[in-house]
Design a protein around this motif. Sequence first.
Motif, PDB file in Angstrom:
ATOM      1  N   LYS A   1     -18.484  16.872  20.955  1.00 46.00           N
ATOM      2  CA  LYS A   1     -19.373  17.767  21.686  1.00 46.00           C
ATOM      3  C   LYS A   1     -19.716  17.167  23.047  1.00 46.00           C
ATOM      4  O   LYS A   1     -19.874  15.961  23.180  1.00 46.00           O
ATOM      5  N   PRO A   2     -19.813  18.025  24.055  1.00 46.48           N
ATOM      6  CA  PRO A   2     -20.230  17.504  25.363  1.00 46.48           C
ATOM      7  C   PRO A   2     -21.688  17.063  25.345  1.00 46.48           C
ATOM      8  O   PRO A   2     -22.448  17.372  24.418  1.00 46.48           O
ATOM      9  N   GLU A   3     -22.062  16.358  26.354  1.00 49.26           N
ATOM     10  CA  GLU A   3     -23.439  15.873  26.442  1.00 49.26           C
ATOM     11  C   GLU A   3     -24.391  17.057  26.495  1.00 49.26           C
ATOM     12  O   GLU A   3     -24.224  17.970  27.303  1.00 49.26           O
ATOM     13  N   PRO A   4     -25.394  17.070  25.614  1.00 49.04           N
ATOM     14  CA  PRO A   4     -26.266  18.253  25.536  1.00 49.04           C
ATOM     15  C   PRO A   4     -27.144  18.394  26.775  1.00 49.04           C
ATOM     16  O   PRO A   4     -27.495  17.413  27.432  1.00 49.04           O
ATOM     17  N   GLU A   5     -27.485  19.628  27.072  1.00 45.20           N
ATOM     18  CA  GLU A   5     -28.389  19.939  28.164  1.00 45.20           C
ATOM     19  C   GLU A   5     -29.700  20.442  27.596  1.00 45.20           C
ATOM     20  O   GLU A   5     -29.731  21.129  26.594  1.00 45.20           O
TER      21      GLU A   5
ATOM     22  N   LEU B   1     -32.868  13.898  25.427  1.00 47.32           N
ATOM     23  CA  LEU B   1     -33.656  12.710  25.091  1.00 47.32           C
ATOM     24  C   LEU B   1     -33.254  12.148  23.732  1.00 47.32           C
ATOM     25  O   LEU B   1     -33.076  10.926  23.578  1.00 47.32           O
ATOM     26  N   LEU B   2     -33.099  13.009  22.732  1.00 50.29           N
ATOM     27  CA  LEU B   2     -32.673  12.552  21.406  1.00 50.29           C
ATOM     28  C   LEU B   2     -31.269  11.976  21.468  1.00 50.29           C
ATOM     29  O   LEU B   2     -30.965  10.975  20.803  1.00 50.29           O
ATOM     30  N   TYR B   3     -30.418  12.563  22.265  1.00 50.75           N
ATOM     31  CA  TYR B   3     -29.044  12.070  22.416  1.00 50.75           C
ATOM     32  C   TYR B   3     -29.024  10.683  23.041  1.00 50.75           C
ATOM     33  O   TYR B   3     -28.248   9.806  22.631  1.00 50.75           O
ATOM     34  N   ALA B   4     -29.903  10.444  24.017  1.00 53.31           N
ATOM     35  CA  ALA B   4     -29.942   9.147  24.688  1.00 53.31           C
ATOM     36  C   ALA B   4     -30.574   8.076  23.795  1.00 53.31           C
ATOM     37  O   ALA B   4     -30.086   6.941  23.736  1.00 53.31           O
ATOM     38  N   LEU B   5     -31.671   8.408  23.082  1.00 53.46           N
ATOM     39  CA  LEU B   5     -32.349   7.427  22.238  1.00 53.46           C
ATOM     40  C   LEU B   5     -31.509   7.023  21.033  1.00 53.46           C
ATOM     41  O   LEU B   5     -31.654   5.900  20.520  1.00 53.46           O
TER      42      LEU B   5
ATOM     43  N   ARG C   1     -25.327   9.125  19.405  1.00 55.16           N
ATOM     44  CA  ARG C   1     -24.824   9.426  18.060  1.00 55.16           C
ATOM     45  C   ARG C   1     -25.356  10.749  17.518  1.00 55.16           C
ATOM     46  O   ARG C   1     -24.727  11.354  16.664  1.00 55.16           O
ATOM     47  N   ILE C   2     -26.516  11.197  17.974  1.00 58.54           N
ATOM     48  CA  ILE C   2     -27.110  12.446  17.502  1.00 58.54           C
ATOM     49  C   ILE C   2     -27.016  13.469  18.624  1.00 58.54           C
ATOM     50  O   ILE C   2     -27.636  13.314  19.676  1.00 58.54           O
ATOM     51  N   ASN C   3     -26.229  14.511  18.363  1.00 58.08           N
ATOM     52  CA  ASN C   3     -26.039  15.567  19.347  1.00 58.08           C
ATOM     53  C   ASN C   3     -26.355  16.898  18.678  1.00 58.08           C
ATOM     54  O   ASN C   3     -25.567  17.430  17.897  1.00 58.08           O
TER      55      ASN C   3
ATOM     56  N   ASP D   1     -27.084  22.038  23.011  1.00 56.56           N
ATOM     57  CA  ASP D   1     -27.920  22.405  24.149  1.00 56.56           C
ATOM     58  C   ASP D   1     -29.224  23.027  23.694  1.00 56.56           C
ATOM     59  O   ASP D   1     -29.335  23.590  22.596  1.00 56.56           O
ATOM     60  N   GLY D   2     -30.188  22.939  24.581  1.00 58.19           N
ATOM     61  CA  GLY D   2     -31.450  23.609  24.337  1.00 58.19           C
ATOM     62  C   GLY D   2     -31.336  25.113  24.539  1.00 58.19           C
ATOM     63  O   GLY D   2     -30.288  25.647  24.935  1.00 58.19           O
ATOM     64  N   LYS D   3     -32.396  25.826  24.273  1.00 60.23           N
ATOM     65  CA  LYS D   3     -32.380  27.285  24.337  1.00 60.23           C
ATOM     66  C   LYS D   3     -32.078  27.769  25.748  1.00 60.23           C
ATOM     67  O   LYS D   3     -31.242  28.656  25.943  1.00 60.23           O
ATOM     68  N   ARG D   4     -32.732  27.207  26.737  1.00 62.11           N
ATOM     69  CA  ARG D   4     -32.513  27.649  28.111  1.00 62.11           C
ATOM     70  C   ARG D   4     -31.092  27.334  28.574  1.00 62.11           C
ATOM     71  O   ARG D   4     -30.476  28.127  29.298  1.00 62.11           O
ATOM     72  N   ALA D   5     -30.595  26.178  28.178  1.00 65.47           N
ATOM     73  CA  ALA D   5     -29.228  25.819  28.566  1.00 65.47           C
ATOM     74  C   ALA D   5     -28.218  26.777  27.944  1.00 65.47           C
ATOM     75  O   ALA D   5     -27.242  27.188  28.593  1.00 65.47           O
TER      76      ALA D   5
END
Length: 496
Positions: free
Chosen positions: A203-207, A213-217, A221-223, A226-230
């Motif tokens: 999966k691409p890096e989430p927006e 933030l969860l993806y970076a922390l 490993r946790i993707n 994307d968020g609702k707006r993205a």
Amino acid sequence: MTSKNNPDAHEDDSLGVLDEAASLDTTALGVLGQTAQVSVSLPNSEDDDDFVDDSVVDGEIPSDLTSIVIELPADQVDEQIDEKTQDEDDTEIDDPSVAAAADEVVVGVIDVAPEEEPVDTVDPVDSVDEVDADDADEVVDEPAIVEPTIAEQAVAAPAVAAPAPAPQTLTSKRFGEQMGQASRETADLLTSDRLLNPSQLSKPEPEGTWSHLLYALSGRRINIGDGKRARERKELTARIAGQLSGGARFVPVLSRKGGVGKTTITALLGMALADARDDRVIAVDANPDRGTLADRIVRTNDKSVRDLVRIRDEVKGYHDVSAIVARDSTRLDVLASDSDPRIAEAFSDADYRDVAGVAAHYYSLVLTDTGTGIVHSVMGATLDLADQIVIVSGLSVDEARLASETLTWLETNGYEAQARGAIIVLNQSTPGSPLVRLNELEAHFRTRAKNVIRMPYDTQIAGGGAIVFANLQPETRQAARELAALLVEGMRAKAA
């Protein structure tokens, strides 16, 4: 063969050589010279499925077949002969030729009656009981029965073997001939969503704030996606980027009254289209009264539509056109109008058609910023080429009425279909709350046109300078993208 002294032996004895053929009736068994001959009548019932046996005949039995030759191993024949001879009271095989033949292959002949002529079967018990041991010896000594020998018959009559199937000629067929033209698939159906396995794709890096933030922390490993707006933004981009088949599409932007934001809407619509699409988009300023479309972008040259008309016959490629147009940061090309109003009036219907002909070769979408004079000669050529119409209305009573009268004029002058599929833009060009009721105004235009869009007030636009699409307020940028999506979907629906 049953014994006279033991009448029940027939039920317990095996069938001898034809032990496997339970559906056959044995009528006689005799030992002739060096062979053992068995005459068998096959049942004539059409419901007996045992007639077709792969262990007896390989393949189908021809209709003209009258006998079948079965070759059995010598040891099996020897065992069967011993069992039969023990059950006979007075019959013994003393002929040494028979014992010598036991070491060789014994051939049995089975008479098969054709299907057209059913054979009357004889009760094997009655027929065998009538033959005593002395008669059996006389039958063995009868030379007429063994002429010619079984071996000579097997060699002389090879026709009893199953005929080899005729070779089939395999011819290749085209895919359309095998599956039918209706089942053929075109290349555009081979999409990544259909062919690629999602479980094997990263999966691409989430927006989105929390998703990223969860993806970076988690150390990537946790993707969770994307968020609702993205997701909404990407879905809207996909709607704008929808494929348009065929040639160039022409979209005029109309208004019966100046100052309502017609040029601004043309620029915003062109930027939203060019920012999301991969093909080329151009906005042509066809206002005969010194249009200001080129002032809404950062200009890179002072060329105008008049220059393109002048070199229209010398254009050999896109590089000739790009030297005249001005390009925005969103990749929108703008063809400015004449800056001198004294020569702008010379821009006629024929001139616009020449410009449209050149633009159609190098652009997929051609937006036209028209003048306020709806009966001007350029307006006739603009409407004749129009695939979709955008009408801009201000948020006042007289501006809304003029926009509604524009629809009436189109309906009564041969452009009724374009009027019904038009998009109405309610543009708020002044700050604060409008004096009119927007809900009532929108309800009115929805009864006359297909779609209605509200364009909010934006300070960057109100300043009158160059518009940078990325610096617009999110509400303004979203409204411009919604307008672009409705435009593309409307043209795609007409082409379907």
